[in-house]
Write a protein that holds these residues in place. Structure first.
Motif, mmCIF file in Angstrom:
data_model
loop_
_atom_site.group_PDB
_atom_site.id
_atom_site.type_symbol
_atom_site.label_atom_id
_atom_site.label_comp_id
_atom_site.label_asym_id
_atom_site.label_seq_id
_atom_site.Cartn_x
_atom_site.Cartn_y
_atom_site.Cartn_z
ATOM 1 N N HIS A 157 0.718 -1.147 0.027
ATOM 2 C CA HIS A 157 -0.006 -0.036 0.052
ATOM 3 C C HIS A 157 1.122 1.179 -0.003
ATOM 4 O O HIS A 157 0.651 2.185 -0.807
ATOM 5 C CB HIS A 157 -0.970 -0.056 1.309
ATOM 6 C CG HIS A 157 -1.617 1.316 1.420
ATOM 7 N ND1 HIS A 157 -2.535 1.644 0.710
ATOM 8 C CD2 HIS A 157 -1.594 2.356 2.444
ATOM 9 C CE1 HIS A 157 -3.134 2.969 1.195
ATOM 10 N NE2 HIS A 157 -2.352 3.391 2.050
ATOM 11 N N GLU A 158 1.840 1.436 0.939
ATOM 12 C CA GLU A 158 2.787 2.384 0.853
ATOM 13 C C GLU A 158 3.566 2.639 -0.437
ATOM 14 O O GLU A 158 3.790 3.865 -0.750
ATOM 15 C CB GLU A 158 3.928 2.213 2.171
ATOM 16 C CG GLU A 158 3.112 2.403 3.252
ATOM 17 C CD GLU A 158 3.123 3.820 3.642
ATOM 18 O OE1 GLU A 158 3.797 4.673 3.575
ATOM 19 O OE2 GLU A 158 1.907 4.247 4.013
ATOM 20 N N ARG A 216 0.654 4.051 -3.164
ATOM 21 C CA ARG A 216 0.036 5.249 -3.038
ATOM 22 C C ARG A 216 0.679 6.502 -3.475
ATOM 23 O O ARG A 216 1.869 6.538 -3.958
ATOM 24 C CB ARG A 216 -0.357 5.387 -1.481
ATOM 25 C CG ARG A 216 0.891 5.713 -0.826
ATOM 26 C CD ARG A 216 0.456 6.296 0.679
ATOM 27 N NE ARG A 216 1.612 6.478 1.756
ATOM 28 C CZ ARG A 216 2.383 7.232 1.463
ATOM 29 N NH1 ARG A 216 2.408 8.220 0.693
ATOM 30 N NH2 ARG A 216 3.427 7.419 2.268
ATOM 31 N N ARG A 248 3.294 11.133 0.303
ATOM 32 C CA ARG A 248 2.876 12.379 1.057
ATOM 33 C C ARG A 248 3.900 13.502 0.868
ATOM 34 O O ARG A 248 4.781 13.115 0.356
ATOM 35 C CB ARG A 248 2.764 11.973 2.657
ATOM 36 C CG ARG A 248 1.828 10.984 3.051
ATOM 37 C CD ARG A 248 2.137 10.766 4.721
ATOM 38 N NE ARG A 248 1.196 9.683 5.201
ATOM 39 C CZ ARG A 248 1.701 8.449 5.017
ATOM 40 N NH1 ARG A 248 2.942 7.947 4.878
ATOM 41 N NH2 ARG A 248 0.785 7.497 5.192
ATOM 42 N N TRP A 299 -1.090 6.401 -11.469
ATOM 43 C CA TRP A 299 -0.423 6.814 -10.358
ATOM 44 C C TRP A 299 0.605 7.935 -10.601
ATOM 45 O O TRP A 299 0.507 9.130 -10.027
ATOM 46 C CB TRP A 299 0.347 5.899 -9.826
ATOM 47 C CG TRP A 299 1.475 6.137 -8.653
ATOM 48 C CD1 TRP A 299 1.359 6.149 -7.252
ATOM 49 C CD2 TRP A 299 2.913 6.633 -8.767
ATOM 50 N NE1 TRP A 299 2.356 6.544 -6.719
ATOM 51 C CE2 TRP A 299 3.459 6.859 -7.505
ATOM 52 C CE3 TRP A 299 3.778 6.913 -9.949
ATOM 53 C CZ2 TRP A 299 4.553 7.314 -7.515
ATOM 54 C CZ3 TRP A 299 4.973 7.180 -9.839
ATOM 55 C CH2 TRP A 299 5.397 7.578 -8.552
ATOM 56 N N ARG A 326 -1.570 11.053 -10.951
ATOM 57 C CA ARG A 326 -2.002 11.699 -9.585
ATOM 58 C C ARG A 326 -0.896 12.465 -8.754
ATOM 59 O O ARG A 326 -0.925 13.270 -8.278
ATOM 60 C CB ARG A 326 -2.549 10.429 -8.594
ATOM 61 C CG ARG A 326 -3.832 10.044 -9.249
ATOM 62 C CD ARG A 326 -4.177 8.616 -8.543
ATOM 63 N NE ARG A 326 -4.347 8.988 -6.965
ATOM 64 C CZ ARG A 326 -4.263 8.054 -5.991
ATOM 65 N NH1 ARG A 326 -4.021 6.818 -6.373
ATOM 66 N NH2 ARG A 326 -4.739 8.534 -4.769
ATOM 67 N N THR A 343 -0.313 15.759 2.914
ATOM 68 C CA THR A 343 -0.543 15.632 1.324
ATOM 69 C C THR A 343 -1.249 17.019 1.031
ATOM 70 O O THR A 343 -1.681 17.414 -0.164
ATOM 71 C CB THR A 343 -1.650 14.473 1.120
ATOM 72 O OG1 THR A 343 -2.908 14.611 1.791
ATOM 73 C CG2 THR A 343 -0.970 13.259 1.332
#
Length: 404
Positions: free
Chosen positions: A124-125, A128, A131, A167, A170, A389
């Motif tokens: 997941h880290e 994503r 941050r 990704w 984003r 974020t």
């Protein structure tokens, strides 16, 4: 070649042996079918992994094989680490005479559960949007007109076998929300050629900056058409700093943005590619402050000797999967963060925006970095409270860029 093969086999055996012993042998007393199945899985990985790596990362660049090889390597590394720790716990329990006959099986289950949890969280880290890490950096020679200059750093995006075009878009959106004056990509843009990773890299063309967007090559470009990536980034509207510099101006003050090829460039055999700081600074006014982009932190001795004010680097990934950070530290002077080298030079090392190989990040979070440059002699370099974020709203500025 024979020696390399022997070394590879030994490394794979070392990685496999502790997990196999902890999970299926060493007193666990599982039913024979469980022991046999577990042993078969490890044996299959030992045999297949070299072939998957060659197919995935060799001349064929088969993305499916690379995904399987990279993911399985991450799984084995986590199992290896926590099996060693589990083994120490097992010895401690034996010394304390705790757990009785079932302690080996309890340790095996605990290692499996912890490893599975870390792998799920680590995936997941890795996947994503990072941050934003915010940091004020005081540059004593920076003119007052440039005080508050917002520099956004990307590094180690590693577009690769896992399609991360969404990704990438984003990430570009997150960068644009930061209202940057300067955006830097500090290298290792992709694993593969510009043609292979065209869709994943395309969103970089939407990144906005008031003064400049600059890019340097990392070591991975030199196994996937470095010159092609320099051309591709130029096509996307970035300034490729191929041993050259640009000058940005605001409020009557100027800052030199210089960049050098990765330290591995010269050994690549690619004509005209090497880390050449003198060439990068040729024609620059020595009275102006210099921000140097160099992919690897280990270039900082050359930067310090040249009186560079601030070097921006990536490469380390912060270790990516703990405890690999301790091995990174053997090769690099810094794993992540802001550090000082010599009288003038500061170095900021990013943990990286993406990941390489195994799609996991364990205790080494990715980052998009927002460095706010501050003028004056104050030496305070502490980060702002917390990572977030959310974007700051910067005041509108105008500027220009001169090519060196």
């Amino acid at each position: 070649m024979r020696r390399r093969l022997v070394v590879l086999v030994l490394v794979l055996l070392v990685l496999c042996l502790p997990p196999w012993l902890t999970l299926f042998a060493s007193g666990t007393a599982w039913p024979f079918p469980v022991f046999l199945a577990g042993t078969a899985v490890f044996a299959a990985w030992l045999v297949s992994f070299p072939f998957l790596m060659v197919a995935g990362h060799g001349p064929r660049r088969a993305d499916r094989a690379a995904r399987v090889a990279d993911t399985s390597l991450g799984v084995i590394w986590v199992l290896f680490t926590w099996s060693l720790l589990g083994g120490l716990v097992h010895l401690l329990l034996i010394g304390l005479d705790v757990g009785g006959a079932g302690r080996a099986r309890t340790v095996a289950v605990a290692v499996a559960v912890v490893s599975a949890g870390l792998l799920a969280w680590g995936h997941h880290e890795a996947m994503r949007v990072p941050r934003v890490k915010r940091l004020d950096v005081h540059v004593p020679r920076l003119g007052g007109g440039l005080d508050g200059t917002r520099v956004v750093v990307l590094a180690d995006t590693h577009y690769g076998p896992i399609d991360r075009a969404h990704w990438s878009a984003r990430v570009a959106g997150a960068v644009n929300a930061l209202d940057a004056d300067v955006v830097i990509h500090a290298g290792d843009i992709a694993d593969g050629t510009p043609v292979q990773r065209r869709e994943q890299s395309a969103p970089l063309g939407t990144v906005r900056a008031r003064l400049a967007k600059v890019y340097v090559t990392g070591n991975h470009e030199y196994s996937g058409e470095a010159q092609g990536w320099l051309d591709r980034m130029g096509e996307l509207g970035w300034e490729p700093l191929h041993n050259r510099h640009v000058v940005v101006e605001r409020g009557g003050d100027a800052l030199v943005l210089a960049g050098v090829d990765d330290v591995t460039a010269e050994s690549s055999g690619l004509a005209g590619h090497r880390a050449n700081l003198l060439g990068a600074l040729a024609g620059a006014d020595p009275a102006r402050p210099v921000l140097l982009v160099a992919h690897q932190p280990k270039y900082v001795p050359q930067a310090a000797a040249a009186g560079i004010d601030l070097q921006i680097s990536g490469h380390t990934h912060g270790g990516q999967i703990w405890p690999f950070n301790f091995l990174v530290r053997i090769d690099q002077p810094v794993v992540h963060g802001l550090s000082r080298h010599g009288e003038r030079t500061q170095l900021y090392t990013s943990r990286g925006t993406g990941f390489w190989g195994p799609p996991f990040r364990v205790f080494a979070p990715s980052e998009i970095t927002l460095l706010t440059l501050r003028s004056g002699s104050t030496s305070a370099t502490a980060p702002r409270t917390g990572d977030t974020t959310a974007a700051d709203t910067g005041s509108g500025v105008s500027g220009s860029v001169d090519h060196g």
